[in-house]
Motif scaffolding. Structure first.
Motif, PDB file in Angstrom:
ATOM      1  N   ASP A 190       0.795  -1.226   0.000  1.00  0.00           N
ATOM      2  CA  ASP A 190       0.000   0.000   0.000  1.00  0.00           C
ATOM      3  C   ASP A 190       0.830   1.280   0.000  1.00  0.00           C
ATOM      4  N   TRP A 191       2.056   1.238  -0.498  1.00  0.00           N
ATOM      5  CA  TRP A 191       2.881   2.451  -0.488  1.00  0.00           C
ATOM      6  C   TRP A 191       2.305   3.531  -1.410  1.00  0.00           C
ATOM      7  N   VAL A 192       1.876   3.153  -2.598  1.00  0.00           N
ATOM      8  CA  VAL A 192       1.329   4.146  -3.535  1.00  0.00           C
ATOM      9  C   VAL A 192      -0.094   4.531  -3.150  1.00  0.00           C
ATOM     10  N   SER A 193      -0.949   3.553  -2.941  1.00  0.00           N
ATOM     11  CA  SER A 193      -2.347   3.863  -2.625  1.00  0.00           C
ATOM     12  C   SER A 193      -2.456   4.570  -1.275  1.00  0.00           C
ATOM     13  N   GLY A 194      -1.648   4.153  -0.300  1.00  0.00           N
ATOM     14  CA  GLY A 194      -1.679   4.804   1.009  1.00  0.00           C
ATOM     15  C   GLY A 194      -1.199   6.240   0.941  1.00  0.00           C
ATOM     16  N   GLY A 195      -0.110   6.470   0.191  1.00  0.00           N
ATOM     17  CA  GLY A 195       0.400   7.834   0.027  1.00  0.00           C
ATOM     18  C   GLY A 195      -0.576   8.716  -0.717  1.00  0.00           C
ATOM     19  N   ALA A 196      -1.214   8.144  -1.743  1.00  0.00           N
ATOM     20  CA  ALA A 196      -2.205   8.912  -2.510  1.00  0.00           C
ATOM     21  C   ALA A 196      -3.408   9.266  -1.649  1.00  0.00           C
ATOM     22  N   ALA A 197      -3.830   8.338  -0.814  1.00  0.00           N
ATOM     23  CA  ALA A 197      -4.982   8.599   0.057  1.00  0.00           C
ATOM     24  C   ALA A 197      -4.649   9.663   1.092  1.00  0.00           C
ATOM     25  N   ASP A 198      -3.399   9.649   1.593  1.00  0.00           N
ATOM     26  CA  ASP A 198      -3.012  10.603   2.627  1.00  0.00           C
ATOM     27  C   ASP A 198      -2.897  12.011   2.054  1.00  0.00           C
ATOM     28  N   TYR A 199      -2.000  12.220   1.117  1.00  0.00           N
ATOM     29  CA  TYR A 199      -1.800  13.567   0.555  1.00  0.00           C
ATOM     30  C   TYR A 199      -2.901  13.940  -0.435  1.00  0.00           C
ATOM     31  N   GLY A 200      -3.678  12.949  -0.879  1.00  0.00           N
ATOM     32  CA  GLY A 200      -4.802  13.239  -1.763  1.00  0.00           C
ATOM     33  C   GLY A 200      -6.082  13.518  -1.010  1.00  0.00           C
TER      34      GLY A 200
END
Length: 338
Positions: A85-95
């Motif tokens: 979940d590195w990409v999806s988690g980062g996208a959810a956080d800063y997105g």
């Protein structure tokens, strides 16, 4: 046979695992240069391509709010992340997403996810005057219990495509089609109130941002140094010294990332070839499928200050002074008669 001096594998976990076999079984000198937008190699703070991927993925996720709020929709932002979940988690956080369907949450069903999303959709109506939700979806949702059966009707197991390493290729077009219909059926929310947005290979298209380019060049130079030293079976990496506890004296090892010091160093190939899950880091709360403040702190050197939450810009329009239109009309008619 081919007089190979050194192999410099440039790739992610699968590439480095094969490189480890070449090094151990054939005895060919290997020095690794990790590149994967998935950021799932042990020993690396950020692999080449990750900073660029989450910068784009988080921006697309944040911009999905415009459609979600304006049209009272659920926008499903589907992106790569088959295992971690590195990409999806980062996208959810800063997105600033409302919810994330993760790759790593175990024992989770599509029905649970659908009910969570429905609850958020109407909770936002109470808070902001209109129902909406922005949901990040890992491509691993393909195998989500309750959704997988629907997908197999379209793509039977014997028609599934696999990559060169034996991993299934998840078609995000099919996932978007099935997920949208299934979510509508499960929640009772009309189909035209559910949209999809797919982020795949274009997350790594084009020129690297300046910081990600530094994350490419500095390890490349470290590879050359390792070869010059005859120090094989190592992988050049970007590390966070505050985590590793290694603060080198050489100034040239340091990279400033939004004012935060990172370093270029190296780790054993055996370590770099291992997978690096998000679970266990505390970066995601897998109970409510939301990023934590720890993820934000991790991402700060890569992305800088977190953008303003678009929800905070919602200002309900209210008249400053109540107006009685009936009395205004009566006054106007009275003046005309006079």
């Amino acid at each position: 046979k081919h007089k190979i001096g050194t192999i410099i594998p440039f790739g992610g976990g699968d590439t480095l695992k094969e490189a480890l076999r070449v090094y151990n079984e054939l005895g060919i000198p290997v020095v690794g240069w990790p590149k994967t937008m998935d950021n799932d190699n042990q020993g690396s703070y950020s692999t080449v391509g990750y900073q660029k991927a989450i910068e784009r993925a988080s921006r697309h996720t944040r911009e999905a709010f415009d459609t979600a709020y304006a049209h009272s929709r659920i926008v499903l932002v589907i992106m790569y992340g088959r295992n971690y979940d590195w990409v999806s988690g980062g996208a959810a956080d800063y997105g600033q997403a409302d919810y994330i369907i993760t790759a790593e949450r175990k024992g989770f069903t599509f029905s649970q996810a659908a009910q969570d999303i429905k609850e958020i959709y109407f909770r936002n109506k109470e808070a902001y005057g209109k129902p909406f939700a922005v949901v990040v979806v890992s491509e691993a949702a393909w195998d989500l219990d309750g959704l997988d059966e629907r997908i197999r009707r379209i793509v039977p197991p014997d028609q599934m495509e696999y990559d060169d390493f034996g991993h299934p290729k998840y078609n995000t077009d099919i996932l978007a089609y099935v997920l949208r219909k299934a979510l509508s059926e499960e929640t009772g929310i009309k189909l035209d109130k559910i949209s999809t947005k797919q982020l795949t290979y274009h997350l790594r298209d084009g020129k690297l941002p300046d910081l990600d380019e530094k994350f490419a060049r500095a390890p490349a130079e470290e590879c050359v140094r390792l070869i010059d030293q005859g120090n094989f079976g190592r992988v050049a990496t970007i590390q966070d010294p505050s985590f590793s506890g290694f603060w080198p004296s050489e100034e040239w090892r340091y990279i400033k990332a939004n004012g935060y010091p990172l370093i270029v160093s190296n780790v054993p190939l055996e370590l770099a070839a291992q997978d690096k899950p998000v679970s266990g880091t505390g970066f995601l709360n897998y109970g409510d499928s939301r990023p934590t403040e720890q993820f934000s702190r991790f991402l700060y050197p890569l992305l800088g200050p977190k953008p303003v939450n678009p929800r905070d810009k919602i200002v309900p329009l209210r008249l400053a002074v109540p107006v009685n239109l009936d009395s205004r009309v009566e006054e106007a008619e009275s003046e005309q008669r006079a």
